[in-house]
Design an enzyme around this catalytic site. Sequence first.
Site, mmCIF file in Angstrom:
data_model
loop_
_atom_site.group_PDB
_atom_site.id
_atom_site.type_symbol
_atom_site.label_atom_id
_atom_site.label_comp_id
_atom_site.label_asym_id
_atom_site.label_seq_id
_atom_site.Cartn_x
_atom_site.Cartn_y
_atom_site.Cartn_z
ATOM 1 N N GLU A 130 50.264 45.529 43.402
ATOM 2 C CA GLU A 130 50.990 46.533 43.326
ATOM 3 C C GLU A 130 50.200 47.777 44.242
ATOM 4 O O GLU A 130 48.729 47.562 44.010
ATOM 5 C CB GLU A 130 51.271 46.840 41.796
ATOM 6 C CG GLU A 130 52.110 45.906 41.264
ATOM 7 C CD GLU A 130 53.078 46.584 40.148
ATOM 8 O OE1 GLU A 130 52.939 47.833 39.950
ATOM 9 O OE2 GLU A 130 53.753 46.054 39.705
ATOM 10 N N THR A 176 44.729 40.964 35.154
ATOM 11 C CA THR A 176 44.452 39.770 34.612
ATOM 12 C C THR A 176 45.141 38.681 35.587
ATOM 13 O O THR A 176 46.202 38.890 35.814
ATOM 14 C CB THR A 176 44.649 39.725 33.303
ATOM 15 O OG1 THR A 176 43.911 40.121 32.433
ATOM 16 C CG2 THR A 176 45.042 38.092 32.797
ATOM 17 N N THR A 225 53.674 40.514 34.151
ATOM 18 C CA THR A 225 53.236 41.871 33.851
ATOM 19 C C THR A 225 53.949 42.938 34.630
ATOM 20 O O THR A 225 55.151 43.044 34.634
ATOM 21 C CB THR A 225 51.763 42.149 33.389
ATOM 22 O OG1 THR A 225 51.102 41.873 34.559
ATOM 23 C CG2 THR A 225 51.427 41.314 32.384
#
Lengths: 385, 385
Positions: A257, A177, A144
């Site tokens: 991140e 997730t 993602t």
Amino acid sequence: MITYPKGFRASGITAGLKESGKADLALVVNDGPLDVAAGVFTTNRIVAWPVVWTRDVVSDGKMRAVVLNSGNANVATPGGMAVTEATAEQVAKVLSIVASEVGVCSTGVIGTKLSAEPLVAGVDVAAGALSTSGGHDAARAIMTTDTRPKEATFEAGGYRIGGMAKGAGMIAPGMATMLCVITTDAVIDAETAQEALASSSDKTFNRIDVDGCMSTNDTVLLLASGASGVTPDAQDFADGVRRVCQDLARQMIGDAEGASHDIAVRVTNAASEVGALAVARAIAQSNLFKCAIFGNDPNWGRIISAAGTVPESVAPFEPADLAVLINGIAVCENGVDTGRRDEVDMQSDRLVDIELRLGSGTESATVLTNDLTYDYVTENSAYTT
Amino acid sequence: MITYPKGFRASGITAGLKESGKADLALVVNDGPLDVAAGVFTTNRIVAWPVVWTRDVVSDGKMRAVVLNSGNANVATPGGMAVTEATAEQVAKVLSIVASEVGVCSTGVIGTKLSAEPLVAGVDVAAGALSTSGGHDAARAIMTTDTRPKEATFEAGGYRIGGMAKGAGMIAPGMATMLCVITTDAVIDAETAQEALASSSDKTFNRIDVDGCMSTNDTVLLLASGASGVTPDAQDFADGVRRVCQDLARQMIGDAEGASHDIAVRVTNAASEVGALAVARAIAQSNLFKCAIFGNDPNWGRIISAAGTVPESVAPFEPADLAVLINGIAVCENGVDTGRRDEVDMQSDRLVDIELRLGSGTESATVLTNDLTYDYVTENSAYTT
């Protein structure tokens, strides 16, 4: 890499779920001869439809294939279960197996409607792209906001273990997730597989803590093909699985991140491992502590005060016995300041090592986490509307 | 204001503990005729020396005076207990009472050495400045990074209650500490005072949650002078104390540094208040949720997924029964999206109202918190070294 062990094919393709047009659908097939499988799932009470489906699929210890999509988490979506079923059925159709042998994993935004069409069409494309060297493509398709794919391998005594994962935490715009698929060509039974996976997850994935937020989609699967013909010792096999999980867990923390520091919170000299783990978790979840590390501030007061929130029945210790070492420098001994804060260097390495000695035993536990930064706030606020 | 009830004098002066030269020492004296007192303290196992001292002082239900300093928390300080004792003894000396009747509270940095001299000299100055209108000065002297003093008053049936507090959370450079002194001229006994204070704290101060971090110094004291001659109904009195505490708690949330939104997390239709509270706390402590509110993003998925981390034994509910309202707009009903996110306006008011309906009963609970912002990170990182 999940195609590192024998008996597996994989692929990663673009089904069109991501606006970016990047790969968003991965297919993993176990060609046997065994179809042994094990699974570990989120303990959140709010779970995605694919988690409901896949928990059921794996409950008999068998699975032939897994389809994973990024771009939409398929949770709290009206009709989401039908989408998951349609995806599994399409995989079953193209592979000539049955849907109850197909696991489904999803990651991405929550509560946004997902239609079956791109997934069903994507499965056909993915099936056509399956190859025994497709592991890298699959690892890329489940990303993602991960900046790089996460893969690991292990080999011992004639059998192999491979793994891929996508990151934990700090993932905009939806929930954080973690998805992970581990493959092996060892000859093992379902019980051995489940024990190895559960114990490994507990010591690795359950000891990284990016922001204390538990996802609705977290799924870790283990598939065994038996293609090596080698039956390993159960403990050796579990150790191998744990190594692969540990490698992937570290890659996740390293790619969280918004983080500028990876932090190893080590609690030592504890009366029990459970107590050490509870204290390490309390520290790893303290926003004040995580901000201090972002500021390269050896603020050990925030470490011991977080430790002080853990009940004595869980982790007995005396405040006057505590010692804190930051990157090896003892900044607190016997519960008081040593005057050595200025010696601590947190700027020359991304990794920060915190050791809290409880002075009440010989057990220890480590939790990996990240600092709390401006970029974390940005990732999880400004870019989400 | 703590000098609003009869029988109290107070002052706030500069003892020199703060580099800024701002007021940093407050003195509160109960001139009686009663010297009834009650106290509620941090449950952190790592506590400041003044907490150890004051817990002991109040254990017999009596206290004549309280001295409070800002600028240094006096926790994890070698010899810190001697400093606290010297301060109490000086107060006793100038007031011609005994040290065991004097409470001490401290707030500020952790682990930085504190010498008794400025405190002892400051007590002399503070004693000379005592007045029956000194409440405002005292409230100013306990501020750390609070931008304004926090005071509240209550009057009913011939007796008065007054209070002052300093802020909770987000306080650089040390821990987030809450100090509060409540005064009353009602005629009450120690047991009534303790019950009123404990129940009120539980419903107010314990339901604000800025960053989930529990201080080593949190102290709430109640002093009763009996000077009104009025003996109130115990329940009426407790209600009055709760109103004062609620007022101060709201002021704290409204002044939490770094916050751009105050958030009321209301969990309703719960099977029990305990369960509602557990769910509200889980939401209020979710960094992902708090970042979303900072970004004015009605990301209800983060609300239900935080709720899903609470065990079913604590708060029974069915995911399919959940409804989420943000500022009155139902963004989720029956556990799925309503398509009304765009109607939510979080930008025209600092206060954001979150309601999560569990659909499993008639009980409810509210926790107040703030959003997680760049300024929070700044306050707790960049300015601390």
